[in-house]
Structure formats: C-alpha cells, structure tokens
Design a protein around this motif. Sequence first.
Motif, PDB file in Angstrom:
ATOM      1  N   ILE A  39       0.816  -1.211   0.000  1.00 10.97           N
ATOM      2  CA  ILE A  39       0.000   0.000   0.000  1.00 10.97           C
ATOM      3  C   ILE A  39       0.850   1.263   0.000  1.00 10.97           C
ATOM      4  CG2 ILE A  39      -1.668   1.342   1.348  1.00 10.97           C
ATOM      5  CD1 ILE A  39      -2.940  -1.291   2.194  1.00 10.97           C
ATOM      6  N   ALA A  40       1.897   1.283   0.827  1.00 11.68           N
ATOM      7  CA  ALA A  40       2.748   2.474   0.892  1.00 11.68           C
ATOM      8  C   ALA A  40       3.447   2.722  -0.440  1.00 11.68           C
ATOM      9  CB  ALA A  40       3.774   2.317   2.013  1.00 11.68           C
ATOM     10  N   ALA A  41       4.007   1.643  -1.031  1.00 10.98           N
ATOM     11  CA  ALA A  41       4.706   1.791  -2.316  1.00 10.98           C
ATOM     12  C   ALA A  41       3.737   2.165  -3.428  1.00 10.98           C
ATOM     13  CB  ALA A  41       5.446   0.502  -2.665  1.00 10.98           C
ATOM     14  N   GLY A  42       2.532   1.597  -3.391  1.00  6.92           N
ATOM     15  CA  GLY A  42       1.537   1.922  -4.411  1.00  6.92           C
ATOM     16  C   GLY A  42       1.105   3.368  -4.331  1.00  6.92           C
ATOM     17  N   ALA A  43       0.883   3.844  -3.117  1.00  4.54           N
ATOM     18  CA  ALA A  43       0.487   5.244  -2.939  1.00  4.54           C
ATOM     19  C   ALA A  43       1.603   6.190  -3.368  1.00  4.54           C
ATOM     20  CB  ALA A  43       0.108   5.493  -1.477  1.00  4.54           C
ATOM     21  N   GLU A  44       2.841   5.819  -3.058  1.00  3.46           N
ATOM     22  CA  GLU A  44       3.977   6.660  -3.436  1.00  3.46           C
ATOM     23  C   GLU A  44       4.132   6.720  -4.954  1.00  3.46           C
ATOM     24  OE1 GLU A  44       8.838   6.949  -2.734  1.00  3.46           O
ATOM     25  OE2 GLU A  44       7.644   5.457  -1.661  1.00  3.46           O
ATOM     26  N   ALA A  45       4.001   5.566  -5.607  1.00  2.00           N
ATOM     27  CA  ALA A  45       4.116   5.541  -7.064  1.00  2.00           C
ATOM     28  C   ALA A  45       3.011   6.360  -7.713  1.00  2.00           C
ATOM     29  CB  ALA A  45       4.055   4.090  -7.556  1.00  2.00           C
ATOM     30  N   THR A  46       1.818   6.279  -7.158  1.00  2.00           N
ATOM     31  CA  THR A  46       0.695   7.046  -7.688  1.00  2.00           C
ATOM     32  C   THR A  46       0.945   8.543  -7.537  1.00  2.00           C
ATOM     33  OG1 THR A  46      -0.830   5.243  -7.141  1.00  2.00           O
ATOM     34  CG2 THR A  46      -1.794   7.416  -7.529  1.00  2.00           C
ATOM     35  N   ALA A  47       1.517   8.928  -6.408  1.00  2.00           N
ATOM     36  CA  ALA A  47       1.825  10.347  -6.192  1.00  2.00           C
ATOM     37  C   ALA A  47       2.848  10.848  -7.202  1.00  2.00           C
ATOM     38  CB  ALA A  47       2.341  10.553  -4.766  1.00  2.00           C
ATOM     39  N   VAL A  48       3.832  10.013  -7.525  1.00  2.00           N
ATOM     40  CA  VAL A  48       4.836  10.383  -8.529  1.00  2.00           C
ATOM     41  C   VAL A  48       4.162  10.632  -9.878  1.00  2.00           C
ATOM     42  CG1 VAL A  48       6.804   9.548  -9.873  1.00  2.00           C
ATOM     43  CG2 VAL A  48       6.756   9.225  -7.396  1.00  2.00           C
ATOM     44  N   LEU A  49       3.263   9.734 -10.264  1.00  2.00           N
ATOM     45  CA  LEU A  49       2.582   9.889 -11.555  1.00  2.00           C
ATOM     46  C   LEU A  49       1.644  11.086 -11.535  1.00  2.00           C
ATOM     47  CD1 LEU A  49       1.861   6.148 -12.440  1.00  2.00           C
ATOM     48  CD2 LEU A  49       3.745   7.601 -13.204  1.00  2.00           C
ATOM     49  N   HIS A  50       1.023  11.352 -10.402  1.00  2.00           N
ATOM     50  CA  HIS A  50       0.204  12.566 -10.271  1.00  2.00           C
ATOM     51  C   HIS A  50       1.050  13.815 -10.497  1.00  2.00           C
ATOM     52  CE1 HIS A  50      -3.291  10.758  -7.685  1.00  2.00           C
ATOM     53  NE2 HIS A  50      -3.406  10.483  -8.970  1.00  2.00           N
ATOM     54  N   SER A  51       2.273  13.794  -9.972  1.00  2.00           N
ATOM     55  CA  SER A  51       3.151  14.951 -10.115  1.00  2.00           C
ATOM     56  C   SER A  51       3.539  15.184 -11.575  1.00  2.00           C
ATOM     57  CB  SER A  51       4.409  14.778  -9.263  1.00  2.00           C
ATOM     58  OG  SER A  51       5.275  13.792  -9.813  1.00  2.00           O
ATOM     59  N   GLU A  52       3.386  14.145 -12.389  1.00  2.00           N
ATOM     60  CA  GLU A  52       3.660  14.256 -13.823  1.00  2.00           C
ATOM     61  C   GLU A  52       2.411  14.632 -14.612  1.00  2.00           C
ATOM     62  OE1 GLU A  52       5.497  10.594 -15.069  1.00  2.00           O
ATOM     63  OE2 GLU A  52       6.960  10.639 -13.430  1.00  2.00           O
ATOM     64  N   GLY A  53       1.321  14.904 -13.887  1.00  2.00           N
ATOM     65  CA  GLY A  53       0.089  15.338 -14.529  1.00  2.00           C
ATOM     66  C   GLY A  53      -0.751  14.207 -15.089  1.00  2.00           C
ATOM     67  N   LEU A  54      -0.556  12.977 -14.591  1.00  2.00           N
ATOM     68  CA  LEU A  54      -1.260  11.819 -15.135  1.00  2.00           C
ATOM     69  C   LEU A  54      -2.447  11.435 -14.262  1.00  2.00           C
ATOM     70  CD1 LEU A  54       1.856   9.704 -16.182  1.00  2.00           C
ATOM     71  CD2 LEU A  54       0.591  11.418 -17.500  1.00  2.00           C
ATOM     72  N   ASP A  55      -3.482  10.897 -14.890  1.00  2.00           N
ATOM     73  CA  ASP A  55      -4.721  10.520 -14.210  1.00  2.00           C
ATOM     74  C   ASP A  55      -4.602   9.074 -13.747  1.00  2.00           C
ATOM     75  OD1 ASP A  55      -7.259  10.113 -13.279  1.00  2.00           O
ATOM     76  OD2 ASP A  55      -8.292  10.838 -15.082  1.00  2.00           O
ATOM     77  N   VAL A  56      -4.088   8.880 -12.541  1.00  2.00           N
ATOM     78  CA  VAL A  56      -3.818   7.551 -12.005  1.00  2.00           C
ATOM     79  C   VAL A  56      -4.413   7.431 -10.610  1.00  2.00           C
ATOM     80  CG1 VAL A  56      -2.034   5.870 -11.381  1.00  2.00           C
ATOM     81  CG2 VAL A  56      -1.677   7.396 -13.332  1.00  2.00           C
ATOM     82  N   THR A  57      -5.076   6.320 -10.361  1.00  2.00           N
ATOM     83  CA  THR A  57      -5.673   6.047  -9.058  1.00  2.00           C
ATOM     84  C   THR A  57      -5.087   4.753  -8.504  1.00  2.00           C
ATOM     85  OG1 THR A  57      -7.752   7.096  -9.721  1.00  2.00           O
ATOM     86  CG2 THR A  57      -7.832   5.621  -7.817  1.00  2.00           C
ATOM     87  N   PHE A  58      -4.773   4.760  -7.216  1.00  2.00           N
ATOM     88  CA  PHE A  58      -4.209   3.555  -6.592  1.00  2.00           C
ATOM     89  C   PHE A  58      -5.311   2.631  -6.089  1.00  2.00           C
ATOM     90  CE2 PHE A  58      -2.716   1.565  -2.524  1.00  2.00           C
ATOM     91  CZ  PHE A  58      -2.003   0.540  -3.145  1.00  2.00           C
TER      92      PHE A  58
END
Length: 263
Positions: A39-58
């Motif tokens: 869960i922690a790694a998934g949330a972190e990866a999602t935050a990285v993709l959000h910072s790139e302007g991508l529409d990603v949900t964990f």
Amino acid sequence: MAKLTGMVLVTGGNRGLGLEVCRQLGRLGLKVLLAARDIAAGAEATAVLHSEGLDVTFEPLDVTSLESIDNLVDRLGRQGTRLAALVNNAGIALEGFDATVAERTLAVNFFGVMNVTERLLPLLERPGRIVMVSSGSGELEGLSPAIRQRLDPPPPKEELVALLRSFVDDVRSGDYARKGWPGSAYRVSKLGLNALTRLLAEELRERHLLVNAVCPGWVRTRMGGSRAPRSIEEGADTLVWAATLPPEGPTGGFFRDRRAIPW
C-alpha cells in the motif's frame, strides 16, 4: 496507437515495468488504475505519476488473495467502473528451487493472474484487451516431449490447473526431473501462463476480448538487474501496444517488440 476510452488496470504497478506501463498509458490520455500489494509503495508511485500530470488512481490488490481480488472487484463494481484493458503485470522470480519456491511462484505468476482475470471479466468492456506479461522462458522450445505434449495444444483449464499443481508435488517428492519438468519454477509458471493465454483467447473471442501474452525482454528492473540490455521504457512498449490494440487486433498471440513469436 489506438485511442481508448475507459480505464486500464495494471497489476504490480508500483515499480519497474508496471510503473512504466502506467506512465505510458497515462501519457496517452488514459485513466489508469495502479494496483499493488504494497500500500505504501503503491500510494507513493501514484503520487509520482500525479506529479507528472497523469490521471492515475491507486487500488490495493494482493493477487494471491481471493479476498483481496473480490474486494477490488466489489469496489470497482460499486463505482460503476468499466475497464478497457487489464494488464497482468504482477510477478515474482525467487531464488532457489524447492517446493516452497514452486508453490509461491505459481501462486503469483499463474494462479494470481488466472483469478484476477476471471473475476474482473464482468467489468471488461467490449472490445477489451487482456495482456499477460510473460517471458521468453515460457517458450515451448527445448521443453521435454513429455511436458510439451501436455501443454501444446493447451489442455482444458481444469487439466492445466491440475498439471501445474502436480509440478509442485513432483518438486516436493524429488520426481520432477524424471517426469520431464524443467528445474525452474519461474519457467513453469510462464509456460502455464502462456497456455492460459491461448485458452482464454478462444474462450473470450466471441466477447470481443483480445487476449495476448507479451515478452518484454530482459529489462533493467529490480528483477532483471542492472546488467540487462533493455531500458524499462523499451520493455514497457509492447505491453502498452497490446493494451491499446484496435478492436480488429490480434488475439491468442505471443509478442516481443510488437512482433509475433512462437509459443
């Protein structure tokens, strides 16, 4: 690249190939569900993709747990989510070779994929795409005749499941080599995955679901190691291609670099 609507779910999306597939799909303008056990790694990866302007949900998902899979299906169903594609990327390659390694490897690489796919089928749109992340180690070439004839052509799903369970038993009893099995749980898991791909492609053809396996090659991930010749971007390319095939695209194939290769 085909234009899709809806969402794409990627298992094992928190790192490596899975993360890059999420990134490339997001850059195509798709909504992505990044599924991961951690869960922690998934949330972190999602935050990285959000910072790139991508529409990603964990979405939390342990592919070895039927309860976790059913919880995911229930959440998505209540939200009215429909999937344009499913990328079965979650996988493991463990060191050593014994019955425990064989059982754990098959639990993720074969049974996990089978259970996730079967339970998510009601949420897949028509046309839809199912991508199996396989490996060249799953090719039939060099396999013993005794095992090859049991996998090519693939037997019915129930027989395939029983065959792979018997592999674990044969490893446990020390009988696997005499019966023709290779001494690699990873290879057997990908042999089984490829057979499952062929079965599902025929089973789901009338539902207009394209089911294909992809070998990404030897990629510089945590699993592949730093000496691998391919970048993560190169490895993810054909996976994204298979996830965005047009409705008339191929099904029941095994691909590397967007080209069909022998089973």
